[in-house]
Write a protein that holds these residues in place. Structure first.
Motif, PDB file in Angstrom:
ATOM      1  N   GLY A 188       0.791  -1.231   0.000  1.00 31.75           N
ATOM      2  CA  GLY A 188       0.000   0.000   0.000  1.00 31.75           C
ATOM      3  C   GLY A 188       0.825   1.285   0.000  1.00 31.75           C
ATOM      4  O   GLY A 188       0.449   2.260  -0.648  1.00 31.75           O
TER       5      GLY A 188
ATOM      6  N   ARG B  38       2.029   2.022  -3.522  1.00 32.57           N
ATOM      7  CA  ARG B  38       0.856   2.446  -4.292  1.00 32.57           C
ATOM      8  C   ARG B  38       0.503   3.899  -3.987  1.00 32.57           C
ATOM      9  O   ARG B  38       0.350   4.723  -4.887  1.00 32.57           O
TER      10      ARG B  38
ATOM     11  N   LYS C 241      -0.522   5.535   4.700  1.00 33.84           N
ATOM     12  CA  LYS C 241      -1.059   5.455   6.068  1.00 33.84           C
ATOM     13  C   LYS C 241      -0.157   4.639   6.983  1.00 33.84           C
ATOM     14  O   LYS C 241      -0.201   4.754   8.191  1.00 33.84           O
TER      15      LYS C 241
ATOM     16  N   ARG D 102       0.301 -11.317  -3.124  1.00 37.44           N
ATOM     17  CA  ARG D 102      -0.458 -10.126  -2.723  1.00 37.44           C
ATOM     18  C   ARG D 102      -1.759 -10.043  -3.501  1.00 37.44           C
ATOM     19  O   ARG D 102      -1.905 -10.627  -4.565  1.00 37.44           O
ATOM     20  N   ASP D 103      -2.732  -9.284  -2.964  1.00 36.60           N
ATOM     21  CA  ASP D 103      -4.089  -9.385  -3.510  1.00 36.60           C
ATOM     22  C   ASP D 103      -4.277  -8.748  -4.892  1.00 36.60           C
ATOM     23  O   ASP D 103      -4.781  -9.384  -5.812  1.00 36.60           O
TER      24      ASP D 103
ATOM     25  N   ASN E  71      -1.343  -3.334  -5.410  1.00 37.57           N
ATOM     26  CA  ASN E  71      -0.778  -3.577  -4.082  1.00 37.57           C
ATOM     27  C   ASN E  71       0.444  -4.483  -4.139  1.00 37.57           C
ATOM     28  O   ASN E  71       0.965  -4.894  -3.114  1.00 37.57           O
TER      29      ASN E  71
ATOM     30  N   ASP F 156      -8.574 -16.651  -0.110  1.00 37.12           N
ATOM     31  CA  ASP F 156      -8.982 -15.727   0.955  1.00 37.12           C
ATOM     32  C   ASP F 156     -10.168 -14.904   0.442  1.00 37.12           C
ATOM     33  O   ASP F 156     -10.013 -14.008  -0.389  1.00 37.12           O
TER      34      ASP F 156
ATOM     35  N   ARG G 116     -10.665 -10.962   0.229  1.00 29.24           N
ATOM     36  CA  ARG G 116     -10.137 -10.159  -0.892  1.00 29.24           C
ATOM     37  C   ARG G 116     -11.256  -9.588  -1.755  1.00 29.24           C
ATOM     38  O   ARG G 116     -11.097  -8.522  -2.344  1.00 29.24           O
TER      39      ARG G 116
ATOM     40  N   ARG H 239     -12.214  -6.554  -0.080  1.00 27.76           N
ATOM     41  CA  ARG H 239     -11.108  -5.593  -0.209  1.00 27.76           C
ATOM     42  C   ARG H 239     -11.090  -4.947  -1.592  1.00 27.76           C
ATOM     43  O   ARG H 239     -10.773  -3.771  -1.727  1.00 27.76           O
TER      44      ARG H 239
ATOM     45  N   ARG I  28     -13.525  -2.278  -1.392  1.00 21.76           N
ATOM     46  CA  ARG I  28     -13.012  -1.231  -0.515  1.00 21.76           C
ATOM     47  C   ARG I  28     -11.962  -0.370  -1.231  1.00 21.76           C
ATOM     48  O   ARG I  28     -12.018   0.869  -1.174  1.00 21.76           O
TER      49      ARG I  28
HETATM   50  P1  ATP Z   1      -4.304   0.742   3.451  1.00 21.52           P
HETATM   51  O1  ATP Z   1      -3.932   1.966   2.729  1.00 21.52           O
HETATM   52  O2  ATP Z   1      -5.743   0.641   3.737  1.00 21.52           O
HETATM   53  O3  ATP Z   1      -3.427   0.404   4.621  1.00 21.52           O
HETATM   54  P2  ATP Z   1      -2.900  -1.401   2.195  1.00 21.52           P
HETATM   55  O4  ATP Z   1      -2.762  -1.732   0.752  1.00 21.52           O
HETATM   56  O5  ATP Z   1      -1.676  -0.962   2.915  1.00 21.52           O
HETATM   57  O6  ATP Z   1      -4.062  -0.383   2.340  1.00 21.52           O
HETATM   58  P3  ATP Z   1      -3.105  -3.424   4.194  1.00 21.52           P
HETATM   59  O7  ATP Z   1      -4.304  -4.173   4.653  1.00 21.52           O
HETATM   60  O8  ATP Z   1      -2.400  -2.518   5.132  1.00 21.52           O
HETATM   61  O9  ATP Z   1      -3.511  -2.674   2.871  1.00 21.52           O
HETATM   62  O10 ATP Z   1      -2.086  -4.545   3.672  1.00 21.52           O
HETATM   63  C1  ATP Z   1      -0.764  -4.238   3.233  1.00 21.52           C
HETATM   64  C2  ATP Z   1      -0.420  -5.039   1.992  1.00 21.52           C
HETATM   65  O11 ATP Z   1      -0.479  -6.446   2.286  1.00 21.52           O
HETATM   66  C3  ATP Z   1      -1.381  -4.853   0.836  1.00 21.52           C
HETATM   67  O12 ATP Z   1      -1.030  -3.751   0.039  1.00 21.52           O
HETATM   68  C4  ATP Z   1      -1.242  -6.157   0.086  1.00 21.52           C
HETATM   69  O13 ATP Z   1      -0.097  -6.160  -0.707  1.00 21.52           O
HETATM   70  C5  ATP Z   1      -1.052  -7.161   1.206  1.00 21.52           C
HETATM   71  N1  ATP Z   1      -2.308  -7.779   1.685  1.00 21.52           N
HETATM   72  C6  ATP Z   1      -3.048  -7.379   2.728  1.00 21.52           C
HETATM   73  N2  ATP Z   1      -4.117  -8.173   2.907  1.00 21.52           N
HETATM   74  C7  ATP Z   1      -4.047  -9.113   1.946  1.00 21.52           C
HETATM   75  C8  ATP Z   1      -4.855 -10.238   1.598  1.00 21.52           C
HETATM   76  N3  ATP Z   1      -5.960 -10.540   2.282  1.00 21.52           N
HETATM   77  N4  ATP Z   1      -4.447 -10.988   0.558  1.00 21.52           N
HETATM   78  C9  ATP Z   1      -3.325 -10.690  -0.128  1.00 21.52           C
HETATM   79  N5  ATP Z   1      -2.546  -9.660   0.139  1.00 21.52           N
HETATM   80  C10 ATP Z   1      -2.881  -8.869   1.166  1.00 21.52           C
END
Ligand code: ATP
Ligand code: MG
Length: 494
Positions: free
Chosen positions: A34, A37, A46, A122-123, A127, A172, A175, A178, A181
């Motif tokens: 994240g 990104r 964040k 990763r999802d 990301n 999972d 996702r 997500r 979201r």
């Molecule tokens: P945010 O800005 O809301 O924090 P984020 O992309 O950082 O968004 P996080 O939940 O903090 O989301 O997760 C960090 C990273 O971990 C994601 O960017 C993604 O690469 C990976 N990730 C998180 N949850 C999953 C999941 N359920 N399946 C696969 N990858 C995931």
């Protein structure tokens, strides 16, 4: 693109690995997920995640100020930063996608050798980006590692699963939620194959815990595009599993007061609440306020009715939010708003007594939120905004009645004191004297001390009942009018 110094230091330390004296073999280290990104979108991340080929033990040795949660091999490093988003930086060794038997937890956590494997688990493509920091001719340079066209998708503003979407959602199921979201928070759309995979497999979301669902829902509600997010849930079929009570309002027509069906009206109300940046409780209440309508609808067409939908809706709201494990205080507030959303807001119809009852039912601290809910509700009906002066009038009336009654209880002397002082039995005169004292104290609050009041009691004892009553009434009426005027001015009501 600026990388905070805390992150640079961590990446550098891993790369140089000063703890390894013999061979001085550095580790690979990347910012990932994240944060990369968000950097590419010119948004402030964040939080920051780092991935590396070092093991948890090696990471902990390099960064002694840490805490370690064994579950995913993540070491949380504590920095000295004052910035909330940098106080804790998570470092996770490269991981492999494990096997998921239950559609939510990998059966075991396996570490990977290569960055590419870690990115592949990763999802979404946006990301699955990593950022490498290099020092070239003493100058810092950055390189983006992008195996899955994440940068292209960022430009196209799409959420696309890494690899086969069906498989990834089977591993999972969270996702799927997500995807919605991220589409909502980033203002993206969901790429077609990914979208269709969610539509097809939406029922898998039932395998996911309500707490995880709640956390994603909150992130949707927090954005100004909350209504877009909720409607994406509907389009992807997720809504009927997550919030079936809201989904029930789809295509249920209303009566002559409404041009939209129940669902569309609720969605539009939420949209207004989100655009007005009302708080989370009001936003949730805007979506939920008519949740009791499908059950209470009687008749069809322009004269159909929804008696008691506010009360039934409050019950449903309570049930849904409890199911989703929202905190009790939050639930109580939203339920209160839904239950009272039909309050009379027409100043011509709201009497003092009505305002007093509303105040008692809702509480002073919730009046503004209830009014905000009404603003969202009305705009969500496609009606022009309730004229601001009308809502201000309601506020004014509430404030006015909350000042009532000005009572003898605020005096530093009471009826018993007076009877003792004058050596008399209970009589109308005691009450009359109290009234005069009250009137005088309202005028001159300094006079509210026992010594002064006692001397006044002795003086007033010389007057007869009639005179006392006149004295009291004149003064109290005057004072109330004055207060009224002040409140009116505050709310610009002439
Ligand atoms: P945010 O800005 O809301 O924090 P984020 O992309 O950082 O968004 P996080 O939940 O903090 O989301 O997760 C960090 C990273 O971990 C994601 O960017 C993604 O690469 C990976 N990730 C998180 N949850 C999953 C999941 N359920 N399946 C696969 N990858 C995931
Ligand atoms: Mg994050």
């Amino acid at each position: 693109m600026t990388i905070p110094k805390e992150i640079n230091l961590i990446l550098e330390k891993l790369r140089k690995n000063p703890s390894n004296f013999s061979g001085r073999v550095g580790f690979e280290a990347y910012a990932v997920g994240g944060c990369v990104r968000d950097l590419l979108l010119n948004e402030k991340p964040k939080d920051w995640d780092i991935t590396t080929n070092a093991t948890p033990t090696q990471i902990r040795k390099l960064f002694p100020k840490n805490f370690y949660e064994n579950k995913f091999g993540t070491v949380s490093v504590i920095t000295d930063s004052k910035d909330e988003t940098l106080k804790i930086v998570e470092i996770t060794p490269y991981r492999l996608e494990g096997k998921y038997s239950d559609k939510r937890h990998p059966d075991e956590i396996k570490f990977a050798k290569k960055l590419e494997d870690d990115l592949a688990r990763r999802d979404f493509t946006v990301n699955a980006l990593a950022l490498k920091q290099k020092i070239k001719n003493k100058k810092q340079e950055t390189e983006i590692i992008d195996f899955f066209d994440g940068q292209k998708d960022l430009k196209k503003k799409i959420i696309r699963a890494v690899g086969d979407a069906n498989k990834r959602f089977e591993e999972d199921a969270l996702r799927m939620l997500r995807a919605v979201r991220f589409a909502c928070t980033l203002n993206f759309t969901i790429e077609e194959k990914t979208f269709m995979a969610i539509q097809k497999n939406a029922d898998w979301i039932q395998m996911i815990s309500n707490e995880r669902i709640r956390d994603e829902l909150i992130k949707i509600f927090e954005t100004e595009r909350a209504a877009y997010g909720i409607d994406l849930l509907r389009q992807t079929n997720l809504l009927k599993f997550i919030l079936p009570e809201i989904d029930k309002g789809v295509s249920v027509s209303q009566n002559k007061h409404h041009i939209y069906d129940i669902y569309e009206h609720s969605l539009r109300s939420l949209d207004e609440a989100a655009k007005h940046k009302f708080n989370l409780e009001v936003k949730v209440a805007s979506l939920f306020h008519d949740i009791g309508k499908p059950e209470t609808k009687q008749g069809e067409g322009p004269d159909s009715t929804f008696y008691n939908h506010d009360y039934v809706g409050a019950k449903f709201t309570d049930r849904v939010l409890k199911r989703l494990k929202f905190p009790n205080k939050f639930i109580d507030k939203v339920v209160l708003l839904v239950k009272n959303h039909m309050f009379v807001s027409d100043p011509e119809k709201l009497t003092d007594a009505g305002a007093r009852r509303l105040l008692k039912r809702v509480g002073r601290e919730n009046i503004i939120d209830l009014i905000n809910l009404r603003v969202a509700d009305r705009l969500g009906m496609g009606r022009p905004k309730e004229k601001p002066y009308r809502l201000r009038t309601i506020e004014y009336m509430i404030e006015k009645v909350s000042k009532d009654p000005i009572s003898a209880k605020m005096l530093k002397i009471n009826g018993n004191d007076i009877m003792k002082l004058l050596k008399i039995q209970p009589s109308p005169k005691v009450g009359a004297i109290l009234d005069v004292l009250l009137a005088e104290v309202i005028e001159e609050p300094k006079n509210n001390n026992k010594k002064y009041l006692e001397s006044r009691v002795l003086e007033l004892n010389e007057e007869n009942l009639e005179v006392l009553r006149k004295l009291a009434k004149g003064k109290i009426d005057e004072k109330k009018e004055e207060e009224d005027l002040k409140i009116r001015e505050k709310y610009w009501i002439k």
